[in-house]
Write an enzyme that holds these catalytic residues in place. Structure first.
Site, PDB file in Angstrom:
ATOM      1  N   ALA A 196       0.846  -1.192   0.000  1.00 25.39           N
ATOM      2  CA  ALA A 196       0.000   0.000   0.000  1.00 25.39           C
ATOM      3  C   ALA A 196       0.884   1.245   0.000  1.00 25.39           C
ATOM      4  CB  ALA A 196      -0.906   0.007   1.222  1.00 25.39           C
ATOM      5  N   LYS A 197       0.599   2.145  -0.905  1.00 22.97           N
ATOM      6  CA  LYS A 197       1.298   3.431  -0.909  1.00 22.97           C
ATOM      7  C   LYS A 197       0.565   4.320   0.094  1.00 22.97           C
ATOM      8  CE  LYS A 197       3.303   6.799  -4.135  1.00 22.97           C
ATOM      9  NZ  LYS A 197       4.714   6.540  -3.836  1.00 22.97           N
TER      10      LYS A 197
END
Length: 313
Positions: free
Chosen positions: A162-163
């Site tokens: 996940a960014k």
């Protein structure tokens, strides 16, 4: 314009489906994400091409934004198509030939606490001119890098695919340490001492004409990384995605970072050790040239990677 604080700039920001004057795009000080860091974002670039402003790999960036939100259990109240169209709209509204885009989704200020219950999910997209993330000369001469004393996230400590906003505290600490030591970027290792990535970039090295990059474990699945892997395949370069030790980078023939902001930047030195000839290597230069030709629309291949802003109404 670069000397004007971000909050005082002129222009337009897409905010929850509406185009809002730049200076009016504000949130409350008790916004949940401001306190706890749970949000997702992307860094996207638009380039000036023969077809005008064109966003590079827009669909891939939007897909990763939604994947990041799904991983964190966040529901984005817009469709991928709406978020992609809004990015084109922001470029047009700000009359940009090229620029950097920042889509972000964050929790609102309805409540506080770790349960994160009863919160709205908000979405913004801003865009501004950003010609080069690093010193423009770095694309040729390369940069100096320091191995960070900060360990990169472990896959069971945070969600590495996940960014996520909060993940970048780790990056900021590592980069500040590198800058304070006189270097230009940091290289982070995982909890077992293997090379992971830079503060905001994926990393590659070249040895005996073959390309090596860390496997996707705690690394972010970089869009620029994917692009370089595709180019390597086109060139017939043998590729290894595997665990890499720090001393392997010391004795590499070439090394470079990739990222949407950094693009493709050579590494000339790590921890005071010169890498290769201490300058941009032959394969690095070839891949870098292919990348710049691609993003500026000077290659016929991969037309699907380009979204002309004028055509996206």
């Amino acid at each position: 314009m670069t000397d004007v604080p971000f909050s005082e700039r002129e222009g337009w920001i897409w905010f929850n489906g509406e185009m809002v004057p730049w200076r009016d795009a504000k949130v409350h000080v008790l916004t949940h994400t401001l306190h706890y860091g749970l949000g997702v974002f992307e860094g996207v670039r638009a380039y000036n091409t023969r077809r005008g402003a064109t966003i590079f790999r827009l669909a891939d960036h939007t897909e990763r934004l939604f994947n990041s939100a799904h991983i964190l259990g966040m529901e984005i109240p817009f469709s991928p198509e709406e978020i992609s169209a809004a990015q084109c709209e922001v470029i047009r509204a700000n009359d940009l030939d090229e620029g950097y885009l920042r889509p972000m989704c964050f929790y609102g200020s309805e409540a506080m606490g770790l349960r994160a219950e009863g919160l709205s999910t908000n979405a913004i997209i801003a865009a501004w001119p950003w010609p080069s993330y690093m010193d423009p000369e770095a694309t040729e001469r390369g940069i100096t890098v320091r191995t960070s004393s900060y360990t990169r996230h472990h896959v069971n400590i945070t969600m590495c695919k996940a960014k996520a906003n909060g993940n970048y505290i780790n990056s900021m600490l590592a980069l500040r340490e590198a800058l304070d030591s006189g270097c230009e970027e940091a290289l982070l290792l995982d909890n077992e001492g293997y090379v992971v990535e830079g503060s905001g970039e994926n990393v590659f090295l070249v040895k005996n004409g073959e390309l090596h990059t860390p496997e996707l474990a705690s690394c972010l699945d970089g869009i620029t990384r994917r692009t370089i892997l595709c180019f390597a395949q086109e060139l017939g370069v043998r590729l290894h995605e595997r665990r890499i030790t720090r001393d392997e980078v010391y004795i590499a023939d070439e090394a470079f970072f990739t990222g949407t902001a950094a693009e493709v930047v050579p590494i000339r030195e790590l921890d005071g050790r010169r890498i290769g000839d201490g300058k941009r290597g032959e394969l690095t230069e070839q891949l870098q040239s292919m990348y710049f030709d691609q993003v500026r629309g000077n290659r016929n291949a991969h037309a699907e990677w380009h979204t002309p802003v004028a055509d996206a109404g």
